[in-house]
Design a protein around this motif. Sequence first.
Motif, PDB file in Angstrom:
ATOM      1  N   MET A  99      22.250  32.900  -6.099  1.00 29.67           N
ATOM      2  CA  MET A  99      23.439  32.936  -6.971  1.00 29.67           C
ATOM      3  C   MET A  99      24.682  32.751  -6.672  1.00 29.67           C
ATOM      4  SD  MET A  99      22.070  32.210  -9.903  1.00 29.67           S
ATOM      5  CE  MET A  99      20.504  32.012 -10.656  1.00 29.67           C
ATOM      6  N   THR A 100      24.686  33.771  -5.663  1.00 28.42           N
ATOM      7  CA  THR A 100      26.473  33.999  -5.045  1.00 28.42           C
ATOM      8  C   THR A 100      26.746  32.702  -4.483  1.00 28.42           C
ATOM      9  OG1 THR A 100      26.109  36.315  -4.751  1.00 28.42           O
ATOM     10  CG2 THR A 100      27.805  35.299  -3.572  1.00 28.42           C
ATOM     11  N   SER A 101      26.073  32.107  -3.572  1.00 24.01           N
ATOM     12  CA  SER A 101      26.468  30.843  -3.176  1.00 24.01           C
ATOM     13  C   SER A 101      26.491  29.704  -4.173  1.00 24.01           C
ATOM     14  CB  SER A 101      25.174  30.314  -2.241  1.00 24.01           C
ATOM     15  OG  SER A 101      25.582  28.874  -1.483  1.00 24.01           O
ATOM     16  N   ALA A 102      25.704  29.554  -5.308  1.00 26.59           N
ATOM     17  CA  ALA A 102      25.989  28.660  -6.230  1.00 26.59           C
ATOM     18  C   ALA A 102      27.164  28.977  -6.969  1.00 26.59           C
ATOM     19  CB  ALA A 102      24.841  28.725  -7.258  1.00 26.59           C
ATOM     20  N   ALA A 103      27.496  30.140  -7.256  1.00 25.45           N
ATOM     21  CA  ALA A 103      28.572  30.570  -7.810  1.00 25.45           C
ATOM     22  C   ALA A 103      30.128  29.968  -6.977  1.00 25.45           C
ATOM     23  CB  ALA A 103      28.867  32.040  -8.032  1.00 25.45           C
ATOM     24  N   HIS A 104      30.013  30.220  -5.775  1.00 29.91           N
ATOM     25  CA  HIS A 104      30.959  29.569  -4.921  1.00 29.91           C
ATOM     26  C   HIS A 104      31.104  28.141  -4.888  1.00 29.91           C
ATOM     27  CE1 HIS A 104      30.462  33.288  -2.004  1.00 29.91           C
ATOM     28  NE2 HIS A 104      31.137  33.501  -3.395  1.00 29.91           N
ATOM     29  N   TRP A 105      29.967  27.459  -4.924  1.00 32.54           N
ATOM     30  CA  TRP A 105      30.037  25.990  -4.897  1.00 32.54           C
ATOM     31  C   TRP A 105      30.230  25.433  -6.338  1.00 32.54           C
ATOM     32  CZ3 TRP A 105      26.008  22.375  -1.792  1.00 32.54           C
ATOM     33  CH2 TRP A 105      26.072  23.050  -0.877  1.00 32.54           C
ATOM     34  N   LEU A 106      30.005  26.114  -7.411  1.00 35.31           N
ATOM     35  CA  LEU A 106      30.311  25.825  -8.719  1.00 35.31           C
ATOM     36  C   LEU A 106      32.038  25.849  -8.890  1.00 35.31           C
ATOM     37  CD1 LEU A 106      27.243  27.099 -10.740  1.00 35.31           C
ATOM     38  CD2 LEU A 106      27.956  24.638 -10.441  1.00 35.31           C
ATOM     39  N   GLY A 107      32.348  27.053  -8.512  1.00 35.26           N
ATOM     40  CA  GLY A 107      33.809  27.259  -8.523  1.00 35.26           C
ATOM     41  C   GLY A 107      34.595  26.507  -7.988  1.00 35.26           C
ATOM     42  N   ALA A 108      34.048  25.906  -6.666  1.00 35.14           N
ATOM     43  CA  ALA A 108      34.802  24.896  -6.015  1.00 35.14           C
ATOM     44  C   ALA A 108      34.762  23.397  -6.840  1.00 35.14           C
ATOM     45  CB  ALA A 108      34.118  24.660  -4.547  1.00 35.14           C
ATOM     46  N   ALA A 109      33.914  23.295  -7.670  1.00 30.99           N
ATOM     47  CA  ALA A 109      33.556  21.995  -8.155  1.00 30.99           C
ATOM     48  C   ALA A 109      34.639  21.941  -9.675  1.00 30.99           C
ATOM     49  CB  ALA A 109      32.256  21.778  -8.665  1.00 30.99           C
ATOM     50  N   THR A 110      35.294  23.244  -9.980  1.00 29.74           N
ATOM     51  CA  THR A 110      36.200  22.964 -11.019  1.00 29.74           C
ATOM     52  C   THR A 110      37.568  22.353 -10.488  1.00 29.74           C
ATOM     53  OG1 THR A 110      36.615  25.255 -10.649  1.00 29.74           O
ATOM     54  CG2 THR A 110      35.041  25.185 -12.236  1.00 29.74           C
ATOM     55  N   VAL A 111      38.359  22.083 -11.457  1.00 23.66           N
ATOM     56  CA  VAL A 111      39.583  21.630 -10.959  1.00 23.66           C
ATOM     57  C   VAL A 111      40.518  22.812 -10.656  1.00 23.66           C
ATOM     58  CG1 VAL A 111      41.701  20.501 -11.988  1.00 23.66           C
ATOM     59  CG2 VAL A 111      39.596  19.844 -12.794  1.00 23.66           C
ATOM     60  N   ALA A 112      40.499  23.990 -11.250  1.00 29.32           N
ATOM     61  CA  ALA A 112      41.336  25.190 -10.915  1.00 29.32           C
ATOM     62  C   ALA A 112      40.403  26.484 -10.780  1.00 29.32           C
ATOM     63  CB  ALA A 112      42.266  25.382 -11.913  1.00 29.32           C
ATOM     64  N   ALA A 113      40.926  27.384 -10.176  1.00 30.06           N
ATOM     65  CA  ALA A 113      39.988  28.515  -9.700  1.00 30.06           C
ATOM     66  C   ALA A 113      39.645  29.223 -11.047  1.00 30.06           C
ATOM     67  CB  ALA A 113      40.674  29.550  -8.979  1.00 30.06           C
ATOM     68  N   PRO A 114      38.202  29.522 -11.298  1.00 29.90           N
ATOM     69  CA  PRO A 114      37.631  29.980 -12.702  1.00 29.90           C
ATOM     70  C   PRO A 114      38.060  31.341 -13.014  1.00 29.90           C
ATOM     71  CG  PRO A 114      36.109  29.081 -11.096  1.00 29.90           C
ATOM     72  CD  PRO A 114      37.264  29.253 -10.268  1.00 29.90           C
ATOM     73  N   GLU A 115      38.654  31.400 -14.069  1.00 29.37           N
ATOM     74  CA  GLU A 115      39.165  32.904 -14.519  1.00 29.37           C
ATOM     75  C   GLU A 115      38.090  33.648 -14.964  1.00 29.37           C
ATOM     76  OE1 GLU A 115      42.156  32.295 -17.091  1.00 29.37           O
ATOM     77  OE2 GLU A 115      43.547  31.055 -15.905  1.00 29.37           O
TER      78      GLU A 115
END
Length: 607
Positions: A99-115
């Motif tokens: 889940m941590t790894s998925a969060a990192h990858w999904l965060g990288a898939a967004t245009v800006a850093a997730p708030e």
Amino acid sequence: ESRRLAARLDFLVALARLWKQVVGVALAAGDDPQTKETVSAWFARAAANRRDLLQLARNVQAYELPKPTGTRESLVESDRQRQVKESLLFRVALAATEMTSAAHWLGAATVAAPETTGLADWEQSAIELLRAMFRGEADRVRELFPTACQALGRLPILYVPLVRGGAPAPMIAARSVQSLMITLMRGLPRLGLLAETVELIAAAQNMEQHRPQGEGVITEFDRLFETGYRGIVEALAAAASADGAPSETGATPNGPNAGGRRAGIPDSSAAGDHADDRQADLLDALESVTETLLNRWLAHSRSVRLSVLERASENARWEALTAFIKQYGREIFTPRFLMNVGYLRSILHQGVDDYLRQLEADGDAEWSLLADLDRSFPRAEAVEHLTLVIEALVENYGEFRDFNATTTQSDRGDLLYVLLDWLRLKVSYDRIVWNIRPVGVAHEVLVRSGWYAVAEMWRRAIAERTEHIADWHLKRMDELTRQYGVRLSSIADHLAERLVRPLAIDRVRALVAPAMDDARHERPPRAFEALEQELAEFSEHPSGAGLDVPAWLIALEAEVAQVERMQWTGGDPADIAPPAATARLTWDDLVSQLPSNDDDAGLAEDQ
């Protein structure tokens, strides 16, 4: 409760991996509003799942199991319950890490850093670096890398395993950092960032200085090193092939042991008259990067204990252990004591000292050792010897079964040192195998990349450099055979590999996919015929005592299963390649980034 939770945890692991699978699609969608909204929602869900899984891990860890009473049945049941608890904790830790790894990858898939709260500062910088890597922005990665690498360098990467009393939270944190570094080490070489990959390997080794309190600390540097090194070799092999397909003329293997004499890093002169200029260039580049990184690998290896029997390598300690077994082994190491590995594991988990005190209190065991403790024989020394013997048996239970099934000496507990002496030789051999492990990785990459001639030259050079080491182990094996009148087939076959047989297995495995592809498309079975020819020597000679499947057959089966997974599902769901673009760099671009070995060149002969 463990069975009930297992399916839920497996679902969460699958969900995290599915999220990672679609990151590439999300990146391709660009600024599509619906995609951005969906990915952001998944990111928030992954972060919340991680938080809840950490709480579940704490709850499971806090659950206390009933203590064993000291009877054989109680110890076996205690071992079973402990394994159930540890298995559940491991599943929770795996789910939390994914889940941590998925969060990192999904965060990288967004245009800006997730708030979104719940991410540490280092995770934010890591996500920004991943975003640039996933988008193939090599210059941006170079710009962000120093800051992210410095932030990672302050984090712990070691952890105490659960079986040694470690807590799940530090283990999950360390493995999450390792997962991120694995992603980077797989993606950076594909962008041609070899210098950054080497720097990340060095950072991983330096991070191990943050050592947690406790015994049996687990290091994953070998996995990190292998991933980064493999990525570098794959990049070099791909760049060398840019001018055309690899040449298969010249020194292609004709069988499992074709040309095999010794092992190590080839000298650049190994190319000889049989290699074209590109083969010579590839050998030179592999020699340069391998010698430098291998010195770092050897430095790490000296801090790693591969077996408990390495503690008995000194003559004085070995003689003391042998004397202990001769004096007390007949009463202690009976078939009833040795034939249940769960019983042995439970003794170790309880603690040998506590086990002995329980026996003294119950008065059931009529051991002369119990009467001698704290009198004619020091308790601490007895605990040390007994712990070493039990740990060695648990580590090498397959060899113990070979010893028990094929020798008459196994009937006498006071002769158990015979098995341990054989195991000491195996441990010495395995230490050499471990030390040259990186050069084996390079060979595997070469054969899978189609550079068969270069792989053969590499293998011959390995065989030449380690010939004297292989000879010494075989000579020592003959000495043990004459000394004890015992020959353990499983260990003898292992030593007969002469350090290079696994490289022959690499060649066999590389033929599996073409053979299956020919069969699937009903083409002439040329690859299968080559595979059959390669396997002839393996199949003609049985190995071991017939209790275990031969290593080459296990490797072949694993390769078939992997190829089938690639055909039907696209690969192993636990091994998802990062969606980083592959840069098309020239050979000179890559070679210019290779580390210099001027200050630390050469492979130490004493290794």
